[in-house]
Scaffold this active site. Structure first.
Site, PDB file in Angstrom:
ATOM      1  N   SER A   1      -8.981  -2.016  27.407  1.00 27.03           N
ATOM      2  CA  SER A   1      -9.793  -3.163  27.939  1.00 27.03           C
ATOM      3  C   SER A   1     -11.126  -3.170  27.070  1.00 27.03           C
ATOM      4  O   SER A   1     -11.573  -1.620  27.271  1.00 27.03           O
ATOM      5  CB  SER A   1      -9.824  -3.549  29.234  1.00 27.03           C
TER       6      SER A   1
ATOM      7  N   TYR B   1     -12.914   0.021  36.978  1.00 24.94           N
ATOM      8  CA  TYR B   1     -12.127  -0.504  35.828  1.00 24.94           C
ATOM      9  C   TYR B   1     -12.355   0.198  34.456  1.00 24.94           C
ATOM     10  O   TYR B   1     -11.733   0.648  33.768  1.00 24.94           O
ATOM     11  CB  TYR B   1     -11.878  -1.973  35.965  1.00 24.94           C
TER      12      TYR B   1
ATOM     13  N   LYS C   1      -9.996   2.622  32.079  1.00 27.13           N
ATOM     14  CA  LYS C   1      -9.490   1.948  30.901  1.00 27.13           C
ATOM     15  C   LYS C   1     -10.076   3.005  29.751  1.00 27.13           C
ATOM     16  O   LYS C   1      -9.078   3.431  28.810  1.00 27.13           O
ATOM     17  CB  LYS C   1      -9.998   0.704  30.566  1.00 27.13           C
TER      18      LYS C   1
HETATM   19  N1  LIG Z   1      -5.760 -10.448  30.947  1.00 27.39           N
HETATM   20  C1  LIG Z   1      -6.517 -10.062  29.956  1.00 27.39           C
HETATM   21  O1  LIG Z   1      -7.078 -10.777  29.384  1.00 27.39           O
HETATM   22  C2  LIG Z   1      -6.676  -8.360  29.825  1.00 27.39           C
HETATM   23  C3  LIG Z   1      -7.921  -8.041  28.892  1.00 27.39           C
HETATM   24  C4  LIG Z   1      -7.822  -6.758  29.031  1.00 27.39           C
HETATM   25  C5  LIG Z   1      -6.948  -5.827  29.462  1.00 27.39           C
HETATM   26  N2  LIG Z   1      -6.060  -6.136  30.487  1.00 27.39           N
HETATM   27  C6  LIG Z   1      -4.793  -5.237  30.916  1.00 27.39           C
HETATM   28  O2  LIG Z   1      -3.710  -5.839  30.831  1.00 27.39           O
HETATM   29  C7  LIG Z   1      -2.750  -5.238  31.784  1.00 27.39           C
HETATM   30  C8  LIG Z   1      -2.157  -6.577  32.524  1.00 27.39           C
HETATM   31  O3  LIG Z   1      -3.190  -7.483  32.897  1.00 27.39           O
HETATM   32  P1  LIG Z   1      -2.947  -8.973  33.326  1.00 27.39           P
HETATM   33  O4  LIG Z   1      -3.721  -9.736  32.951  1.00 27.39           O
HETATM   34  O5  LIG Z   1      -1.360  -9.200  32.855  1.00 27.39           O
HETATM   35  O6  LIG Z   1      -2.512  -9.047  34.895  1.00 27.39           O
HETATM   36  P2  LIG Z   1      -1.497  -9.347  36.126  1.00 27.39           P
HETATM   37  O7  LIG Z   1      -2.108  -9.148  37.309  1.00 27.39           O
HETATM   38  O8  LIG Z   1      -0.896 -10.926  35.605  1.00 27.39           O
HETATM   39  O9  LIG Z   1      -0.391  -8.307  35.797  1.00 27.39           O
HETATM   40  C9  LIG Z   1      -0.406  -7.031  36.237  1.00 27.39           C
HETATM   41  C10 LIG Z   1       0.787  -6.697  37.010  1.00 27.39           C
HETATM   42  O10 LIG Z   1       0.859  -5.123  37.339  1.00 27.39           O
HETATM   43  C11 LIG Z   1       1.539  -5.172  38.385  1.00 27.39           C
HETATM   44  N3  LIG Z   1       1.057  -3.918  39.354  1.00 27.39           N
HETATM   45  C12 LIG Z   1      -0.264  -3.693  39.757  1.00 27.39           C
HETATM   46  N4  LIG Z   1      -0.482  -2.338  40.364  1.00 27.39           N
HETATM   47  C13 LIG Z   1       1.023  -1.850  39.927  1.00 27.39           C
HETATM   48  C14 LIG Z   1       1.404  -0.547  40.466  1.00 27.39           C
HETATM   49  N5  LIG Z   1       0.724   0.399  41.131  1.00 27.39           N
HETATM   50  N6  LIG Z   1       2.753  -0.233  39.796  1.00 27.39           N
HETATM   51  C15 LIG Z   1       3.305  -1.116  39.228  1.00 27.39           C
HETATM   52  N7  LIG Z   1       2.947  -2.407  38.953  1.00 27.39           N
HETATM   53  C16 LIG Z   1       1.711  -2.743  39.345  1.00 27.39           C
HETATM   54  C17 LIG Z   1       1.176  -6.315  39.326  1.00 27.39           C
HETATM   55  O11 LIG Z   1       1.989  -6.705  40.353  1.00 27.39           O
HETATM   56  C18 LIG Z   1       1.075  -7.315  38.165  1.00 27.39           C
HETATM   57  O12 LIG Z   1       2.365  -8.081  37.932  1.00 27.39           O
HETATM   58  C19 LIG Z   1      -3.609  -4.777  32.641  1.00 27.39           C
HETATM   59  O13 LIG Z   1      -3.565  -3.361  32.521  1.00 27.39           O
HETATM   60  C20 LIG Z   1      -4.935  -5.103  32.514  1.00 27.39           C
HETATM   61  O14 LIG Z   1      -6.120  -4.173  32.669  1.00 27.39           O
HETATM   62  C21 LIG Z   1      -5.861  -7.622  30.693  1.00 27.39           C
END
Ligand SMILES: NC(=O)c1ccc[n+]([C@@H]2O[C@H](COP(=O)([O-])OP(=O)(O)OC[C@H]3O[C@@H](n4cnc5c(N)ncnc54)[C@H](O)[C@@H]3O)[C@@H](O)[C@H]2O)c1
Length: 312
Positions: free
Chosen positions: A152, A165, A169
């Site tokens: 991220s 976080y 990351k």
């Molecule tokens: N949404 C964005 O714009 C964005 C930007 C940068 C990075 N990210 C990264 O992308 C990834 C996905 O994020 P998202 O936005 O889809 O969030 P989200 O909350 O929709 O999805 C994350 C999923 O991970 C699962 N999870 C959490 N802890 C867990 C564990 N210990 N074991 C197994 N599963 C687990 C949750 O149940 C959830 O379904 C993350 O790593 C996040 O940091 C997202």
């Protein structure tokens, strides 16, 4: 259906929702069989629910590929082993590992509790390492493997209230570089086709929905979390064998390649310098190169934040 990943088996952690779901679907669309791992917790990592992983498996079946659910937590070393074992039990292989599972517990560092720090590090950083530690020996045996770590901008550049976080990351990015080096051609493990790369994704998911100014806003098409999937599917394929140790980004309809940190300027004196000598020469050597920390803000982002601040 595409064929870029025909015969391959992928594991996508946290793929019951959001970005992970989009990645799992993209791998399946290219012919991969997929372990859809997700504990089904809330945004802060609390609770468990089997539904999200099961629902994505159904979507993959509807696409004409195969998927099995896994409900183990990446944060526990033994449970992470079970996630990889799920792939081996179902199809005898584990070709692709996407470390995507994530939670957030944002708070300014002066107020953040140790528990909030530890919980976030446990899922993103330790969880990523756990899954790599179990998957890489299997990949070595197969002489093929692809690791894609989801990072991220909070770790690449810094973001307010995300010391847990951002640190996790940035650590995951460091892990990516180390795995890439260990398996690079010419090094001890370099005879295998194993690569590790990172992607800083974007998408209007529940994680972004909590950012001030974003609540309740409709999802613009360029914020569709599924847009992250295709580049991960490419990186997972045979066609990306020459891509190793790189950090990519996705914003809008653009896929970007980040520069890996490298020296920009140097201060040098044979035998070393005193602090006073550094103070005297610092500005001439470095000041024009100093970067502004934080994620560069677009006009729309600034506007949304100002509107949110005005509401409070
Ligand atoms: N949404 C964005 O714009 C964005 C930007 C940068 C990075 N990210 C990264 O992308 C990834 C996905 O994020 P998202 O936005 O889809 O969030 P989200 O909350 O929709 O999805 C994350 C999923 O991970 C699962 N999870 C959490 N802890 C867990 C564990 N210990 N074991 C197994 N599963 C687990 C949750 O149940 C959830 O379904 C993350 O790593 C996040 O940091 C997202």
């Amino acid at each position: 259906m595409g064929t870029l990943l025909a015969g391959k088996v992928g594991v996508v952690t946290g793929s019951g929702r959001g970005i992970g779901r989009g990645i799992a679907l993209a791998l399946a669309r290219e012919g991969a069989k997929v372990v859809v791992n997700d504990v089904g917790c809330d945004l802060g990592g609390r609770g468990t629910d089997a539904d999200p992983a099961a629902a994505v498996c159904k979507e993959i079946a509807a696409l004409g590929s195969e998927a099995v659910p896994s409900y183990d937590s990446v944060a526990d070393f033994t449970a992470a082993g079970n996630i990889i074992k799920t792939a081996l039990d179902a199809w005898g292989r584990c070709d692709v590992l996407v470390n995507n599972a994530g939670i957030i517990r944002d708070r300014a560092i002066v107020n953040m509790s140790e528990e909030e720090f530890d919980a976030v590090i446990a899922v993103h950083l330790k969880g990523g390492w756990n899954c790599c530690r179990h998957a890489l020996p299997v990949m070595k045996e197969q002489k093929f493997g692809r690791v894609i770590n989801i990072v991220s901008s909070a770790g690449l550049r810094g973001n307010f209230g995300q010391s847990n976080y951002g640190a996790a990351k940035a650590g995951l990015m460091g892990l990516t570089f180390v795995i890439a080096v260990e398996f690079m051609k010419g090094n001890a493990e370099g005879k295998y086709s194993i690569t590790a790369n990172a992607l800083a994704p974007a998408g209007m998911t529940r994680m972004v929905g909590t950012i001030p100014g974003m609540e309740g806003r409709p999802v613009p098409p360029e914020m569709n979390p599924e847009l992250n999937g295709p580049i991960v599917a490419f990186l997972a394929s045979d066609r990306a064998a020459h891509v190793n140790g790189q950090v990519f980004g996705r914003r809008g309809y653009a896929y970007t390649l980040f520069q890996t940190p490298k020296p920009l300027a140097a201060l040098y004196k044979e035998g070393g310098m005193s602090a006073e000598e550094i103070a005297r020469n610092f500005d001439a050597a470095f000041t024009e190169h100093l970067s502004v920390p934080g994620i560069p803000q677009t006009a729309a982002m600034k506007q949304a934040q100002a509107a949110a601040a005005a509401k409070k």
